[in-house]
Design a protein around this motif. Structure first.
Motif, short mmCIF file in Angstrom:
data_model
loop_
_atom_site.label_atom_id
_atom_site.label_comp_id
_atom_site.label_asym_id
_atom_site.label_seq_id
_atom_site.Cartn_x
_atom_site.Cartn_y
_atom_site.Cartn_z
N ARG A 40 0.70 -1.38 0.13
CA ARG A 40 0.05 -0.25 -0.01
C ARG A 40 0.79 1.16 0.10
NH1 ARG A 40 -5.25 -0.12 0.75
NH2 ARG A 40 -6.26 -2.22 0.55
N ALA A 41 0.59 2.07 0.94
CA ALA A 41 1.30 3.44 0.94
C ALA A 41 2.89 3.34 0.86
CB ALA A 41 0.95 4.38 2.23
N ALA A 42 3.34 2.05 1.57
CA ALA A 42 4.66 2.16 1.65
C ALA A 42 5.29 1.82 0.05
CB ALA A 42 5.10 0.80 2.60
N VAL A 43 4.52 1.36 -0.79
CA VAL A 43 5.08 1.04 -2.13
C VAL A 43 5.33 2.39 -2.65
CG1 VAL A 43 4.29 -0.14 -4.30
CG2 VAL A 43 4.02 -1.21 -2.44
N ALA A 44 4.05 3.30 -2.56
CA ALA A 44 4.10 4.71 -3.38
C ALA A 44 5.15 5.49 -2.87
CB ALA A 44 2.65 5.25 -3.06
N GLU A 45 5.30 5.22 -1.45
CA GLU A 45 6.55 6.21 -0.77
C GLU A 45 7.90 5.59 -1.30
OE1 GLU A 45 6.00 6.68 3.34
OE2 GLU A 45 4.09 7.32 3.02
N TYR A 46 8.10 4.45 -1.44
CA TYR A 46 9.32 3.93 -1.65
C TYR A 46 9.82 4.29 -3.26
CZ TYR A 46 12.68 0.64 -3.26
OH TYR A 46 13.88 0.05 -4.02
N LEU A 47 8.69 4.07 -4.09
CA LEU A 47 8.99 4.61 -5.40
C LEU A 47 9.13 5.99 -5.69
CD1 LEU A 47 6.18 2.13 -7.13
CD2 LEU A 47 8.80 2.22 -7.24
N ALA A 48 8.54 6.87 -4.84
CA ALA A 48 8.87 8.44 -4.98
C ALA A 48 10.30 8.80 -4.52
CB ALA A 48 7.75 8.97 -4.30
N ASP A 101 -8.55 1.74 -3.29
CA ASP A 101 -7.74 2.96 -2.51
C ASP A 101 -6.58 3.41 -3.64
OD1 ASP A 101 -8.78 3.18 0.18
OD2 ASP A 101 -7.74 0.94 0.21
N VAL A 102 -6.29 4.45 -3.82
CA VAL A 102 -5.28 5.10 -4.40
C VAL A 102 -4.50 5.87 -3.50
CG1 VAL A 102 -4.81 6.89 -6.24
CG2 VAL A 102 -6.99 5.54 -6.38
N TYR A 103 -3.12 5.51 -3.70
CA TYR A 103 -2.05 6.01 -3.04
C TYR A 103 -1.01 6.85 -3.77
CZ TYR A 103 -3.57 3.00 0.49
OH TYR A 103 -4.06 2.19 1.65
N THR A 104 -0.71 8.17 -3.45
CA THR A 104 0.32 8.84 -4.15
C THR A 104 1.37 9.27 -3.48
OG1 THR A 104 -1.31 9.81 -5.76
CG2 THR A 104 0.80 10.81 -5.68
N VAL A 117 9.36 12.72 2.47
CA VAL A 117 8.68 11.63 1.64
C VAL A 117 7.40 11.45 2.49
CG1 VAL A 117 8.47 9.33 0.98
CG2 VAL A 117 10.65 10.45 0.87
N PHE A 118 6.17 11.73 1.80
CA PHE A 118 4.69 11.39 2.34
C PHE A 118 3.80 10.81 1.33
CE2 PHE A 118 5.10 15.44 0.56
CZ PHE A 118 3.83 15.74 -0.06
N SER A 119 2.63 10.59 1.76
CA SER A 119 1.89 9.91 0.84
C SER A 119 0.47 10.37 1.21
CB SER A 119 1.76 8.29 0.85
OG SER A 119 1.65 7.58 2.10
N ASP A 120 -0.66 10.09 0.41
CA ASP A 120 -1.96 10.67 0.51
C ASP A 120 -2.64 9.39 0.09
OD1 ASP A 120 -3.40 12.71 1.74
OD2 ASP A 120 -4.43 13.11 -0.15
N GLN A 121 -3.84 9.17 0.65
CA GLN A 121 -4.77 8.04 0.55
C GLN A 121 -6.17 8.69 0.13
OE1 GLN A 121 -5.76 5.17 3.60
NE2 GLN A 121 -7.02 4.32 2.24
N THR A 122 -6.62 7.88 -1.14
CA THR A 122 -8.32 8.43 -1.19
C THR A 122 -8.94 7.06 -1.61
OG1 THR A 122 -7.28 10.52 -2.37
CG2 THR A 122 -9.73 9.56 -2.98
N ARG A 123 -10.05 6.96 -1.00
CA ARG A 123 -10.87 5.88 -1.30
C ARG A 123 -11.92 5.88 -2.42
NH1 ARG A 123 -10.98 0.57 0.07
NH2 ARG A 123 -12.79 -0.35 0.62
#
Length: 195
Positions: A40-48, A101-104, A117-123
């Protein structure tokens, strides 16, 4: 401060333009694989953060780099960009009639080495879709550059998205409210449009 956007996404460019920030685009190829244990969010944060590390050596002291990565999660499954039309149809078939869920993930990195580094979530809730609707969208909108095989700003968003819990702009690829806040915090500056 000079803002550098390391993204080829026209949606991210438009959002930064709408925010009133001046920026320069820099692009280079970066591997987008990630460790299998991340979710989840950890994937998006890692990639960024991983994308930002590829630009670190070339940053000037007065520059701030912005990298981002958006993923779609259905339960615990990560849906990245589809590889072809049939993969896009498969993803949309999985998403239809369900919530996901969408995580950026976003990384801001200064030329001086400060990083956040941060992320945001939208359902996102989708209504049930027919196979004809899904195939129409894939054929006419070619969502191969979009996580989860869709763009909320496209036709599919108009006919399928019944409800959002969180930021719409996060689903488009950049949680601009958080970017604005974190840029001010990171640069110790009061940002205004045109700055």
């Amino acid at each position: 401060m000079r803002l550098i956007l390391a993204s080829n996404s026209p949606r991210r460019r438009q959002l930064l333009t709408d925010l009133g920030l001046r920026y320069e685009v820099r692009l280079q190829e970066v591997d987008e694989s990630y460790p299998a244990h991340l979710q989840r969010a950890a994937v998006a944060e890692y990639l960024a953060a991983h994308k930002a590390s590829a630009y670190r050596a070339g940053l000037q002291p007065d520059e701030v780099l912005l990298t981002a990565d958006t993923i779609v999660c259905l339960d615990e499954q990560v849906l990245n960009k589809p590889v072809d039309d049939e993969d896009a149809v498969r993803m949309l078939t999985q998403l239809q009639g369900r919530a996901h869920d969408v995580y950026t993930g976003v990384c801001l990195l200064t030329g001086g080495g400060r990083q956040v580094v941060f992320s945001d979530q939208t359902r996102v809730h989708f209504r049930p879709l027919t196979e004809a609707e899904i195939r129409y969208y894939v054929q006419h909108y070619r969502p191969l550059d979009k996580a989860g095989a869709y763009g909320a700003q496209d036709w599919i968003g108009l006919v399928a998205v019944t409800r959002l819990e969180g930021s719409y702009f996060n689903v488009m690829g950049l949680p601009v409210h958080r970017v604005w806040e974190e840029l001010q915090r990171l640069t110790d500056a009061q940002l205004l449009p045109g700055a």
